[in-house]
Design an enzyme around this catalytic site. Sequence first.
Site, short mmCIF file in Angstrom:
data_model
loop_
_atom_site.label_atom_id
_atom_site.label_comp_id
_atom_site.label_asym_id
_atom_site.label_seq_id
_atom_site.Cartn_x
_atom_site.Cartn_y
_atom_site.Cartn_z
N HIS A 25 -35.83 -10.98 -24.86
CA HIS A 25 -36.55 -9.98 -25.63
C HIS A 25 -38.04 -10.31 -25.64
O HIS A 25 -38.37 -11.47 -25.81
CB HIS A 25 -36.03 -9.96 -27.07
CG HIS A 25 -36.79 -9.02 -27.95
ND1 HIS A 25 -36.62 -7.65 -27.88
CD2 HIS A 25 -37.75 -9.24 -28.89
CE1 HIS A 25 -37.43 -7.08 -28.75
NE2 HIS A 25 -38.13 -8.01 -29.38
N GLY A 32 -35.74 -1.18 26.46
CA GLY A 32 -34.49 -1.61 27.10
C GLY A 32 -33.56 -0.45 27.36
O GLY A 32 -33.52 0.52 26.61
N GLY A 81 -37.00 17.76 -0.49
CA GLY A 81 -37.25 16.99 -1.72
C GLY A 81 -36.35 15.78 -1.81
O GLY A 81 -35.84 15.43 -2.87
N GLU A 109 -37.35 22.48 -1.70
CA GLU A 109 -36.04 21.84 -1.51
C GLU A 109 -34.95 22.89 -1.46
O GLU A 109 -34.86 23.74 -2.33
CB GLU A 109 -35.80 20.81 -2.62
CG GLU A 109 -34.37 20.28 -2.74
CD GLU A 109 -33.84 19.63 -1.47
OE1 GLU A 109 -34.51 18.73 -0.93
OE2 GLU A 109 -32.73 20.04 -1.01
P1 FAD Z 1 -35.62 0.89 12.90
O1 FAD Z 1 -36.35 0.25 11.81
O2 FAD Z 1 -35.92 2.31 13.23
O3 FAD Z 1 -35.85 -0.04 14.18
C1 FAD Z 1 -35.41 0.28 15.45
C2 FAD Z 1 -36.40 -0.29 16.45
O4 FAD Z 1 -35.85 -0.18 17.74
C3 FAD Z 1 -37.74 0.44 16.51
O5 FAD Z 1 -38.80 -0.44 16.25
C4 FAD Z 1 -37.80 1.02 17.91
O6 FAD Z 1 -39.10 0.97 18.46
C5 FAD Z 1 -36.87 0.09 18.66
N1 FAD Z 1 -36.26 0.71 19.84
C6 FAD Z 1 -35.59 1.88 19.92
N2 FAD Z 1 -35.11 2.09 21.15
C7 FAD Z 1 -35.49 1.01 21.88
C8 FAD Z 1 -35.30 0.64 23.24
N3 FAD Z 1 -34.59 1.39 24.09
N4 FAD Z 1 -35.84 -0.54 23.66
C9 FAD Z 1 -36.54 -1.32 22.82
N5 FAD Z 1 -36.74 -1.02 21.53
C10 FAD Z 1 -36.22 0.13 21.05
N6 FAD Z 1 -35.45 1.95 3.49
C11 FAD Z 1 -35.33 1.19 2.39
O7 FAD Z 1 -34.32 0.50 2.23
N7 FAD Z 1 -36.31 1.14 1.43
C12 FAD Z 1 -37.43 1.88 1.55
O8 FAD Z 1 -38.30 1.81 0.67
C13 FAD Z 1 -37.59 2.71 2.69
N8 FAD Z 1 -38.71 3.43 2.84
C14 FAD Z 1 -38.84 4.21 3.96
C15 FAD Z 1 -39.98 4.99 4.08
C16 FAD Z 1 -40.17 5.78 5.18
C17 FAD Z 1 -41.42 6.61 5.31
C18 FAD Z 1 -39.17 5.80 6.21
C19 FAD Z 1 -39.36 6.64 7.43
C20 FAD Z 1 -38.04 5.03 6.08
C21 FAD Z 1 -37.85 4.23 4.96
N9 FAD Z 1 -36.70 3.47 4.78
C22 FAD Z 1 -36.56 2.71 3.65
C23 FAD Z 1 -35.62 3.43 5.79
C24 FAD Z 1 -35.76 2.18 6.68
O9 FAD Z 1 -37.03 2.20 7.30
C25 FAD Z 1 -34.66 2.15 7.73
O10 FAD Z 1 -33.41 2.26 7.11
C26 FAD Z 1 -34.70 0.87 8.56
O11 FAD Z 1 -35.94 0.75 9.20
C27 FAD Z 1 -33.57 0.84 9.59
O12 FAD Z 1 -33.68 -0.27 10.40
P2 FAD Z 1 -33.16 -0.27 11.93
O13 FAD Z 1 -33.50 -1.61 12.44
O14 FAD Z 1 -31.78 0.23 11.98
O15 FAD Z 1 -34.05 0.83 12.65
P1 NAD Z 2 -33.01 13.02 2.85
O1 NAD Z 2 -31.79 13.39 3.58
O2 NAD Z 2 -32.94 12.02 1.77
O3 NAD Z 2 -33.65 14.32 2.20
C1 NAD Z 2 -33.93 15.50 2.90
C2 NAD Z 2 -33.94 16.68 1.95
O4 NAD Z 2 -34.40 17.83 2.66
C3 NAD Z 2 -32.56 17.03 1.40
O5 NAD Z 2 -32.62 17.06 -0.02
C4 NAD Z 2 -32.27 18.39 2.02
O6 NAD Z 2 -31.52 19.23 1.15
C5 NAD Z 2 -33.66 18.96 2.25
N1 NAD Z 2 -33.77 19.98 3.31
C6 NAD Z 2 -33.19 19.95 4.54
N2 NAD Z 2 -33.53 21.05 5.24
C7 NAD Z 2 -34.34 21.80 4.44
C8 NAD Z 2 -35.02 23.06 4.60
N3 NAD Z 2 -34.93 23.77 5.72
N4 NAD Z 2 -35.75 23.54 3.57
C9 NAD Z 2 -35.85 22.83 2.43
N5 NAD Z 2 -35.23 21.64 2.23
C10 NAD Z 2 -34.49 21.12 3.22
O7 NAD Z 2 -34.06 12.58 3.98
P2 NAD Z 2 -35.54 11.99 3.92
O8 NAD Z 2 -36.13 12.09 2.56
O9 NAD Z 2 -36.26 12.61 5.06
O10 NAD Z 2 -35.30 10.45 4.22
C11 NAD Z 2 -34.67 10.01 5.43
C12 NAD Z 2 -34.00 8.69 5.27
O11 NAD Z 2 -34.93 7.65 5.02
C13 NAD Z 2 -33.03 8.69 4.12
O12 NAD Z 2 -31.79 8.23 4.58
C14 NAD Z 2 -33.61 7.77 3.11
O13 NAD Z 2 -32.62 7.03 2.45
C15 NAD Z 2 -34.50 6.86 3.94
N6 NAD Z 2 -35.63 6.48 3.08
C16 NAD Z 2 -35.40 5.63 2.04
C17 NAD Z 2 -36.43 5.32 1.16
C18 NAD Z 2 -36.15 4.42 0.03
O14 NAD Z 2 -35.14 3.77 0.03
N7 NAD Z 2 -37.03 4.32 -0.95
C19 NAD Z 2 -37.68 5.85 1.34
C20 NAD Z 2 -37.87 6.72 2.39
C21 NAD Z 2 -36.83 7.00 3.26
#
Ligand code: FAD
Ligand code: NAD
Length: 471
Positions: free
Chosen positions: A450, A118, A185, A207
């Site tokens: 407990h 979109g 990290g 990190e």
């Molecule tokens: P997204 O999930 O990124 O969804 C946006 C969607 O919009 C996408 O599917 C994309 O294809 C679609 N889109 C974009 N532009 C367009 C367009 N122009 N037209 C149509 N569709 C479009 N968060 C947690 O709370 N717990 C976790 O354990 C956790 N683990 C994670 C692990 C990894 C490896 C990663 C990368 C992220 C993790 N996160 C976790 C973060 C979490 O995935 C995001 O915070 C969450 O998905 C955000 O939701 P959103 O809907 O804002 O964006």
């Molecule tokens: P983050 O911002 O949590 O961590 C990135 C880390 O990379 C920071 O500690 C930063 O200091 C370091 N960094 C940046 N540049 C660097 C460099 N040049 N050399 C060495 N270290 C460097 O980001 P992320 O781990 O990529 O996660 C992205 C987002 O996805 C976060 O907002 C996180 O909350 C979300 N996420 C959440 C979960 C969960 O809730 N379990 C799991 C995965 C991802």
Amino acid sequence: ASAAEEKDLVIVGGGVAGYVAAIKAGQEGMKVTCIEKRGTLGGTCLNVGCIPSKSLLNNSHLYHQILHDSKHRGIEVGDVKLNLKQLMKAKEQSVSGLTKGVEFLFKKNGVEYIKGAGAFQDEHTIKVQLNDGGETSVRGKNILIATGSEATPFPGLEIDEQRVITSTGAIALEQVPKKLVVIGGGIIGLEMASVWSRLGSQVTVVEFLDQIGGPGMDLEIAKSAQKILKKQGINFKTGTKVLSGDKSGELVKLEVDSAKGGKAETLEADVVLVAIGRRPYTGGLGLENIGLELDERGRVIIDSEYRTKIPHIRCVGDVTFGPMLAHKAEEEAVAVVEYIKKGYGHVNYGCIPSVMYTFPEVAWVGQSEQDLKKAGIKYRVGTFPFSANSRAKTNLDTDGMVKMIADPETDRLLGVHIIGPNAGEMIAEGTLALEYGASSEDIARTCHAHPTLAEAFKEAAMATYAKAIHF
Ligand code: FAD
Ligand code: NAD
């Protein structure tokens, strides 16, 4: 969709933010359309984020535990082998079950789902390039931007998702890399480092900061996490900056340097994971066609009711302010529909839990000790180690602790930090307590069953205003 019909709400993006808003709007009786280009619903979280990573974390933990942590429990196993293909298949099953589940919920709640990309044509019209070819357009009284985020690339090191990967490559490797170097990290870095280290990779996490876990994690807990993960075999280089990368040779090379200046070093790896954060995603959305601007970090600018400067266009989730978490996106999605429909909504940004799903898990809500110190706020701390908790002892999983922080005068809870088995489930109690403005004494005087791990939570609360019984 016909161009003539105007919907109450058109949502661009079918991630957690977009799909939850769509379901909620359907439940509220609104005519709603959700546009998603990925081909499946659920966004980053369900397709390549939360869900697949937790499947790999769970099953790699089981594998690692059977290999290294079963004999002394009285369980002797024969040949233990990794079947990576099957491990990935199990992951794919969880993902497809859940993404199809969302599609079902769309039907159940009368949400129109358009598969395509979109873009704003004007303030009320989204033009869609359909995945199956052709295009259509939808008009909305209200429009919600929910386009999420993408991995931030590392300058000069091109992502190919094979040798230089983001989390998307890291949840789909076809072989266990001999050497994996993780840049960053934070949560992604540590979760993925855990998965591949358990499966046999030699993992080094580089990190930039002196602490792992990203900026929100309490320093004392982050130190403890680093010690435990190191014991599991993950190498750490903290206070170390990656300067540049080169993938022209057989191994990927990284130049690293002490963050404070110091001697440079070259690291080599079969695979490098770039996990230095995520950035808002608005590519191809046509924001320029309606004059919407982004802030310096690429986030869509909104007010407290999620309105952009064009009031009927709102925005929630990773693409705007706040922590990039699925449950934060979900809270906002419900609230934004309520704002549109009823004029009021509610998200408490001081009360959003964070969980890192390593083993043990790390979870927290509210303020960390370093936050409070920085803000000059007085506080009192109570801690309780899992080594003194009966259930942790029976489980032979005694690493970690609960740390509670409260106001010294009113005893009101300010923050809860847990490192330990099941911390991610236990933090729900801390979140509820914080949301309701509980004191540490309120928690300590609540009866806990407990033997449970949650008793450590109760005893840490006791230790905040008096003394724990069992430590
Ligand atoms: P997204 O999930 O990124 O969804 C946006 C969607 O919009 C996408 O599917 C994309 O294809 C679609 N889109 C974009 N532009 C367009 C367009 N122009 N037209 C149509 N569709 C479009 N968060 C947690 O709370 N717990 C976790 O354990 C956790 N683990 C994670 C692990 C990894 C490896 C990663 C990368 C992220 C993790 N996160 C976790 C973060 C979490 O995935 C995001 O915070 C969450 O998905 C955000 O939701 P959103 O809907 O804002 O964006
Ligand atoms: P983050 O911002 O949590 O961590 C990135 C880390 O990379 C920071 O500690 C930063 O200091 C370091 N960094 C940046 N540049 C660097 C460099 N040049 N050399 C060495 N270290 C460097 O980001 P992320 O781990 O990529 O996660 C992205 C987002 O996805 C976060 O907002 C996180 O909350 C979300 N996420 C959440 C979960 C969960 O809730 N379990 C799991 C995965 C991802």
